[in-house]
Scaffold this motif. Structure first.
Motif, short mmCIF file in Angstrom:
data_model
loop_
_atom_site.label_atom_id
_atom_site.label_comp_id
_atom_site.label_asym_id
_atom_site.label_seq_id
_atom_site.Cartn_x
_atom_site.Cartn_y
_atom_site.Cartn_z
N GLU A 16 0.85 -1.14 0.11
CA GLU A 16 -0.04 -0.04 -0.03
C GLU A 16 0.79 1.36 0.08
N VAL A 17 1.94 1.11 0.77
CA VAL A 17 2.78 2.35 0.85
C VAL A 17 3.52 2.68 -0.63
N SER A 18 3.94 1.51 -1.27
CA SER A 18 4.74 1.58 -2.64
C SER A 18 3.62 2.04 -3.56
N ARG A 19 2.44 1.73 -3.45
CA ARG A 19 1.10 2.21 -4.42
C ARG A 19 1.17 3.59 -4.19
N LEU A 20 1.12 4.25 -3.05
CA LEU A 20 0.84 5.58 -2.74
C LEU A 20 2.21 6.44 -3.39
N LEU A 21 3.35 5.80 -3.21
CA LEU A 21 4.55 6.34 -3.60
C LEU A 21 4.53 6.49 -5.05
N VAL A 22 3.99 5.61 -5.59
CA VAL A 22 4.15 5.65 -7.12
C VAL A 22 3.01 6.75 -7.66
N SER A 23 2.01 6.87 -6.94
CA SER A 23 0.95 7.70 -7.29
C SER A 23 1.28 9.47 -6.98
N TYR A 24 2.27 9.44 -6.21
CA TYR A 24 2.89 10.72 -5.85
C TYR A 24 4.28 11.16 -7.07
N GLY A 25 4.52 9.97 -7.62
CA GLY A 25 5.64 10.03 -8.81
C GLY A 25 6.76 9.37 -8.68
N ALA A 26 6.67 8.40 -7.56
CA ALA A 26 8.13 7.62 -7.50
C ALA A 26 8.16 6.59 -8.75
N VAL A 27 9.35 6.47 -8.78
CA VAL A 27 9.64 5.10 -9.89
C VAL A 27 9.80 3.84 -9.04
N LEU A 28 8.96 2.88 -9.03
CA LEU A 28 8.96 1.74 -8.43
C LEU A 28 9.69 0.43 -9.01
N ILE A 29 10.66 -0.03 -8.34
CA ILE A 29 11.10 -1.25 -8.75
C ILE A 29 10.79 -2.33 -7.57
N ASP A 30 10.06 -3.24 -8.12
CA ASP A 30 9.30 -4.23 -7.03
C ASP A 30 10.10 -5.46 -7.17
N ALA A 31 11.06 -5.78 -6.11
CA ALA A 31 11.63 -6.84 -6.18
C ALA A 31 10.89 -8.17 -6.20
N ASP A 32 9.67 -8.37 -5.67
CA ASP A 32 8.89 -9.41 -5.74
C ASP A 32 8.37 -9.90 -7.06
N ARG A 33 7.97 -8.71 -7.79
CA ARG A 33 7.47 -8.89 -9.20
C ARG A 33 8.57 -9.45 -10.14
#
Length: 201
Positions: A16-33
């Motif tokens: 949920e935190v990573s989803r919110l950060l992406v919505s603000y403009g972060a570039v997400l690199i998801d190790a699980d994915r």
């Protein structure tokens, strides 16, 4: 560019935190994915996992039976180490590739469940830990994910302790409460990350 390691125990609410950060403009690199991608059918990663664990960890269509593999490795530290030795280098290489493609002023958030366990904190400019009490984690795993309590406890026991995670945190997000208390905290963290990214640039 600012590189951020985002971590938290299973059931702490890191997704949920990573989803919110992406919505603000972060570039997400998801190790699980990425960890799922590197063991897809036809990959060298899947071939190496089958070599180590046998064809019994495959579904009839040749994909990795993740729940079956999970029951094997989460009950046996040595077998978990074997799996990690195969998957982690592959995840690391792909993560580096994705980070290289991000903009110079980006806030790149690496969602890394086992950041503490694998002593990866020094790889990032700073570490954000999503924190929740063990009883909160257990409740979410059983009530929301439908896990058996014994399985939930085994998965929690295979991870770092709450104290170990908090010790590596530069910024801490308390997610013991309801969702509406989470968003303002994440917004403040994002403002801090953005400020540091500008300073770094």
């Amino acid at each position: 560019m600012l590189t951020v390691g985002l971590t938290g125990g299973i059931g702490a609410g890191k997704s949920e935190v990573s989803r919110l950060l992406v919505s603000y403009g972060a570039v997400l690199i998801d190790a699980d994915r990425i960890a799922r991608e590197v063991v897809e059918p036809g990959t060298p990663g899947l071939a190496a996992v089958v070599d180590a664990f046998g064809t019994g960890i495959l579904t009839p269509d040749g994909t990795l039976d993740r729940p079956k593999l999970g029951t094997i490795v989460f009950a046996d530290a040595e077998r978990l180490a074997t799996l990690n030795a195969i998957v982690h280098p592959l995840v690391g290489a792909r993560s580096t590739e994705l980070q290289g493609a991000a903009g110079a002023d980006a806030v790149v958030v690496h969602d890394v469940p086992l950041l503490t366990e694998n002593k990866l904190a020094p790889l990032y400019d700073l570490v954000v830990v999503v924190d929740a009490a063990p009883e909160t984690q257990l409740d979410r795993l059983v009530r929301l994910r439908g896990m058996a309590e014994s399985e939930a406890r085994a998965r929690m026991a295979a991870q770092a302790t709450r104290e170990e995670r908090r010790a590596v945190a530069d910024l801490l997000i308390d997610n013991d409460g309801p969702l509406e208390k989470l968003e303002p905290q994440v917004r403040r963290v994002w403002e801090e990350l953005s400020r540091r990214a500008v300073s770094a640039g």
